[in-house]
Design a protein around this motif. Structure first.
Motif, PDB file in Angstrom:
ATOM      1  N   ALA A   1       3.399  15.611  28.216  1.00 35.90           N
ATOM      2  CA  ALA A   1       4.613  14.829  27.960  1.00 35.90           C
ATOM      3  C   ALA A   1       5.560  14.889  29.150  1.00 35.90           C
ATOM      4  N   ALA A   2       5.680  16.070  29.777  1.00 32.81           N
ATOM      5  CA  ALA A   2       6.570  16.199  30.928  1.00 32.81           C
ATOM      6  C   ALA A   2       6.054  15.401  32.117  1.00 32.81           C
ATOM      7  N   VAL A   3       4.746  15.426  32.350  1.00 34.98           N
ATOM      8  CA  VAL A   3       4.165  14.663  33.461  1.00 34.98           C
ATOM      9  C   VAL A   3       4.382  13.170  33.245  1.00 34.98           C
ATOM     10  N   VAL A   4       4.145  12.708  32.027  1.00 39.15           N
ATOM     11  CA  VAL A   4       4.355  11.291  31.724  1.00 39.15           C
ATOM     12  C   VAL A   4       5.809  10.912  31.928  1.00 39.15           C
TER      13      VAL A   4
ATOM     14  N   LEU B   1       9.391  25.016  40.989  1.00 41.35           N
ATOM     15  CA  LEU B   1       9.854  24.754  39.633  1.00 41.35           C
ATOM     16  C   LEU B   1       8.682  24.453  38.706  1.00 41.35           C
ATOM     17  N   PRO B   2       8.751  24.873  37.450  1.00 38.50           N
ATOM     18  CA  PRO B   2       7.739  24.441  36.471  1.00 38.50           C
ATOM     19  C   PRO B   2       7.877  22.943  36.225  1.00 38.50           C
ATOM     20  N   VAL B   3       6.793  22.330  35.778  1.00 28.42           N
ATOM     21  CA  VAL B   3       6.800  20.882  35.596  1.00 28.42           C
ATOM     22  C   VAL B   3       7.841  20.458  34.567  1.00 28.42           C
ATOM     23  N   ALA B   4       8.066  21.274  33.535  1.00 23.46           N
ATOM     24  CA  ALA B   4       9.069  20.920  32.524  1.00 23.46           C
ATOM     25  C   ALA B   4      10.468  20.887  33.135  1.00 23.46           C
ATOM     26  N   ASP B   5      10.758  21.789  34.070  1.00 15.23           N
ATOM     27  CA  ASP B   5      12.075  21.792  34.713  1.00 15.23           C
ATOM     28  C   ASP B   5      12.242  20.565  35.609  1.00 15.23           C
ATOM     29  N   VAL B   6      11.188  20.173  36.309  1.00 13.23           N
ATOM     30  CA  VAL B   6      11.262  18.966  37.127  1.00 13.23           C
ATOM     31  C   VAL B   6      11.591  17.766  36.242  1.00 13.23           C
ATOM     32  N   ALA B   7      10.910  17.657  35.104  1.00  8.44           N
ATOM     33  CA  ALA B   7      11.169  16.543  34.191  1.00  8.44           C
ATOM     34  C   ALA B   7      12.594  16.575  33.666  1.00  8.44           C
TER      35      ALA B   7
END
Length: 969
Positions: A452-455, A478-484
């Motif tokens: 979901a975060a990547v999308v 950063l973790p991918v969720a933080d980037v999102a």
């Protein structure tokens, strides 16, 4: 009809007789149209070719006048008008210029295929079509005329080559001497003259031709003889026998790759675009890749060039700071040195040197990142293509060059997944992110935890490859969720690109700022103001709100700041965010936002009355297109303290929202506005205030404050009130304030005031009387009123009213036990609701049909109807209809003897049904009765399931004006 433009322009009829054309302007117009026979030629291009740089005033009318004259001469059907320009309806082969090109191409192919006899014949046929200077009646079409003249010279060279291959050396010496004198820098002609002289036994003279050519090239251009001329010289020195039979350039040469860098990263998601570029380059000599910054134009051009079988020269124009530097950049990329200084040598300009260097060379020239020097790039490309027939040019930039013969290929962002994509890796944007993320975080992959975060990242960044690569690079820290989560500040987050990239490609802000800085003042003004539109704008809306002519908007589209799709000009969200910052800095944000909101109000007030007529489908689609704009306008009015504007916007949207089932989102908008208002509303806006209260209530979640507001609404506007400004409030009052205590009083009131009503209100009142009579147990009288209502709604073509009234009739037949008629009426309601696109009404019709089918013992059909209704209600958030569908499924399970399934479904229905609505009382009663039966059967000994439906017919929740179905967009 045939057309001749290789000389004075003429048109010949079927008998070969010339057609009287008229004056010079008509002839110029025909020349330009014939040059592009079968294709649309833009009006601006025709004006430029007919009048040159100084067209007269009223040139559009002048052009139309000349078109009319040409139509009278040729016949109206031969000159077609299109929104983009005009087209000569003719086979290109009926135009001598196009036929010449085809014959010349066939001759060249025959020559390459080793058939000089056929080549010579074809090329002679081609050259015999010439009757003088090309396009002589279109004196301002110099570039096209120069291109044709160059093709003629190239065809002459090919014909000479074929004759040389046939051994006609002596016959060619005089012709070639004359041609070489006329074109002293044309190396191929000199090589052919050397071969003709040598084949005539004049070896010394052949060597003298070479010495003269070498001296001229050095003095004029500072270059030595090219490969072909040098090979001819060597062949003469060696007395090569091949000089008598084959061309000196017959030996294959190695491919040259100048300026083309090897890539360090994989190329993801552009296979289709690579094929498109290759296909365009096979059929067009000038192809331009356009798109917004960061879309991947340079990488696409690099990959396409790398797959080219022949020579390629890649020229990066980003470092060029001024127009005058463009030819020099190309010379440098081609490794052509400056001529050494000498007092007796005159200076040759770089463009002329390029023409000489490329005149006989087969080459793909890539001009990358030209948007800041677009005019100079266009001039140079036009000159080179006209002078060098074997040259092809691939350009990248944020706008097209705008010259004749250009094939434009937009480079769109990578395809993005929808928010709930089944497999995100099916989409190129996600594959690129994963590829680049794995490079900085080894082992990175998309899984259930991060999909979901990547999308979200790929969608928030509009699928722009550069932005996605910058986001992936952030995974170092950063973790991918933080980037999102941090993409609301995308310009602050995405700041660390490759150190070796151009400065404008190292941050997302710099990418967009580069495009912004290339805009003139009016373009920047419109770009920042256009950011107020959340979903794009039609040209007339942009002009009205932003206060600038649509020509500026078209200019922004040409420069890839906005894209045109579906009749609207839209900004990528990344560009819109940048322009919104500029709008805030300008101090115009409030005034432009208010202009946007008032534009939305004008639209919805215009559309609202049409929604209750036979034209409702067209207006529903129109409002669908503007739905996001309207929501944004209401939010702005609420947040900025514009209660009157907010109430008017919201109140006039009620009918649209109801018909489209956009009820949860709209209820939130209404609740926010009520919270901003408190318990006070602007004087004289009782109707708008009551509408706002009712909209906030139609989700079913009614707290104490809202219950107090509903009570206030009943006092302000009783159920039988006739609203003056908001016609649709007539229906909502009865739907959400509940039935009056005295049916007879309201019935009498409605009948007495029927003459005061407008057509839609009159039709609605008949159905309202029908529902009142039905509630009072007077079914036969109710049916009469429903029939009158149905006839009235059909007369005005209003489909939502038809569905509501058909539902009322169906419920009466259900109560009478005529289930076959109830099914038929539900079918009719379903068909009309489907045409309307009203998902809530479709779900309700399915539930009604399911009720009737269950009473006909059609458990399979009933189950299918309830199941589909439940899915639609789940998707729309329609809690009342969802409860009805769950109830129906439970009753089917009970009918089939599956008590556990029945109990589970009925408990779900009981939990879902809204508890505050009087309209759900019947549903709750049915749920309670069905659960009682489940419990009673559970206490009995096991036995066979019943083979007949319940003895009492399955009834329905009330429908029509007294129903309160909810749904969510």
């Amino acid at each position: 009809m045939r057309f001749q433009i290789l000389g004075p322009t003429s048109a010949l009829d079927e008998d070969g007789e010339p057609v009287a054309l008229g004056g010079p302007r008509v002839r110029a117009l025909l020349t330009l149209l014939a040059l592009h026979a079968g294709r649309i030629v833009g009006g601006e291009q025709l004006v430029d070719g007919m009048y040159g740089p100084r067209p007269p005033e009223g040139v559009a009318n002048a052009l139309q006048s000349q078109v009319s004259r040409l139509r009278r001469a040729l016949g109206r059907d031969l000159v077609e008008f299109h929104p983009a320009g005009y087209r000569l309806v003719a086979d290109p082969q009926d135009v001598d210029a196009r036929r010449f090109e085809l014959l010349a191409q066939q001759g060249r192919q025959a020559l390459a295929g080793g058939d000089p006899g056929r080549a010579a014949a074809l090329l002679r046929d081609a050259l015999e079509l010439w009757r003088g200077a090309p396009l002589s009646d279109a004196p301002h079409a110099e570039a096209a005329a120069a291109a044709l003249a160059e093709l003629r010279l190239a065809a002459t060279e090919d014909r000479v080559q074929a004759d040389l291959d046939l051994g006609r050396h002596r016959e060619l010496v005089a012709e070639l001497s004359q041609l070489a004198a006329a074109h002293p820098l044309r190396e191929r002609l000199r090589a052919q003259l050397m071969r003709a002289l040598y084949g005539s036994g004049r070896q010394a003279e052949a060597l003298t031709v070479y010495d003269e050519a070498r001296k001229i090239l050095d003095e004029e251009l500072g270059v030595g003889p090219g490969a072909e001329l040098a090979a001819a010289h060597l062949a003469v020195l060696r007395a090569d026998p091949a000089l008598g039979a084959a061309a000196p350039d017959a030996a294959p040469a190695a491919r040259r790759r100048q300026g083309l860098r090897a890539q360090l990263t994989s190329f993801v998601g552009r296979a289709e675009e690579i094929e498109q570029v290759a296909a365009r380059l096979r059929t067009n000599r000038l192809v331009t890749l356009i798109g917004p910054g960061g879309a991947g134009k340079t990488r696409l051009a690099t990959e396409a060039a790398d797959q080219e079988p022949g020579d390629v020269c890649f020229v990066g124009l980003a470092p060029v700071s001024e127009d005058a530097g463009v030819p020099g950049a190309v010379l440098s990329a081609l490794d052509i040195r400056d001529a050494p200084p000498a007092p007796d040598r005159h200076t040759v300009d770089p463009a002329t040197r390029l023409v000489t260097a490329l005149a006989g060379r087969r080459l793909l020239l890539v001009l990358d990142n030209c948007e800041h020097v677009v005019a100079a790039t266009a001039d140079l490309a036009d000159l080179l293509l006209a002078s060098c027939p074997e040259l092809r040019v691939l350009v990248t930039g944020r706008e097209a060059l705008g010259i004749t013969g250009e094939s434009i290929l937009p480079v769109a962002p990578l395809r993005m997944p929808p928010p709930e994509a089944g497999n995100p890796l099916d989409y190129p944007a996600v594959r690129l992110f994963v590829d680049r993320a794995a490079a900085v975080r080894p082992g990175f992959a998309v899984d259930a935890g991060n999909a979901a975060a990547v999308v979200r990242i790929c969608r928030a960044l509009d699928g722009l490859p550069l932005a996605i690569e910058l986001a992936a690079a952030r995974l170092r820290t950063l973790p991918v969720a933080d980037v999102a989560a941090r993409l609301d500040d995308r310009f602050g987050l995405l700041t660390r690109g490759s150190r070796t990239a151009l400065p404008r490609h190292q941050t997302l802000h710099a990418v967009v700022a580069w495009s912004w800085d290339l805009l003139d003042e009016s373009e920047q003004r419109l770009a920042r103001r256009l950011s107020v539109f959340v979903g794009g704008a039609r040209p007339e809306a942009a002009e009205q709100v932003c206060g600038l002519p649509e020509d500026v908007l078209f200019s922004l589209a040409e420069k890839s700041l906005v894209e045109f799709a579906g009749g609207r000009f839209r900004m990528l969200e990344t560009i819109r965010a940048f322009c919104a910052e500029r709008l805030a800095e300008s101090g115009e944000a409030e005034s432009i936002s208010e202009a946007h909101a008032r534009h939305c109000l004008d639209l919805i007030m215009t559309a609202d009355p049409w929604l209750r007529t036979g034209e409702q489908l067209e207006w529903l689609v129109r409002l669908d297109e503007e739905s996001d704009e309207i929501d944004a306008a209401i939010r702005w009015a609420t947040a900025s303290g514009r209660p009157e504007l907010g109430l008017r916007l919201l109140a006039h949207c009620a009918c649209y929202w109801w018909m489209r089932g956009n009820r949860v989102t709209s209820a939130h908008l209404a609740a926010d506005l009520l919270a901003a208002l408190g318990f006070r509303y602007p004087p004289g806006m009782e109707e708008e205030y009551v509408m706002c209260v009712l909209i906030s209530a139609w989700t079913g979640g009614i707290d104490e404050e809202l219950r107090a507001r509903l009570a206030e609404a009943r006092q302000l506007l009783p159920p039988y009130s006739l609203p003056r400004r908001l016609e649709f409030l007539t229906m909502l009052l009865s739907a959400y304030t509940g039935p009056p205590g005295e049916y007879e009083e309201v019935y009498t009131e409605l009948i007495n005031r029927i003459d005061e009503l407008r057509p839609w209100q009159e039709a609605l009142s008949f159905s309202g009387v029908g529902f009142l009579l039905q509630s009072a147990g007077r079914g036969a009288e109710a049916a009469v009123n429903f029939e009158r209502s149905l006839a009235a709604f059909k007369a005005i073509g209003e489909r939502w009213g038809m569905v509501m009234t058909l539902s009322g009739l169906g419920s009466i037949h259900q109560e009478k036990g005529d289930f076959t008629a109830a099914v038929a009426l539900a079918d009719e309601a379903l068909a009309v609701a489907t045409e309307l696109g009203a998902e809530t009404e479709i779900a309700e019709a399915l539930c009604r049909r399911g009720d009737a089918r269950l009473n006909l013992a059609d458990a399979t059909g009933a189950w299918a109807d309830y199941l589909r209704a439940a899915e639609m209600s789940r998707r729309n958030g329609s809690t009342e209809t969802m409860a009805w569908a769950r109830l129906g499924l439970g009753e089917v399970a009970l009918f089939q003897g599956d008590l556990d399934e029945a109990r589970a479904l009925l408990v779900q229905a009981r939990d879902e049904v809204p508890g505050d609505w009087y309209t759900t009382e019947e549903t709750r009663a049915r749920i309670t009765a069905a659960l009682d039966e489940v419990n009673a059967r559970s206490a009995e000994p096991a036995g066979d399931p019943p083979s007949e439906p319940p003895s009492e017919p399955v009834s329905e929740p009330p429908s029509g004006p007294a129903s309160g179905a909810v749904s969510e967009r």
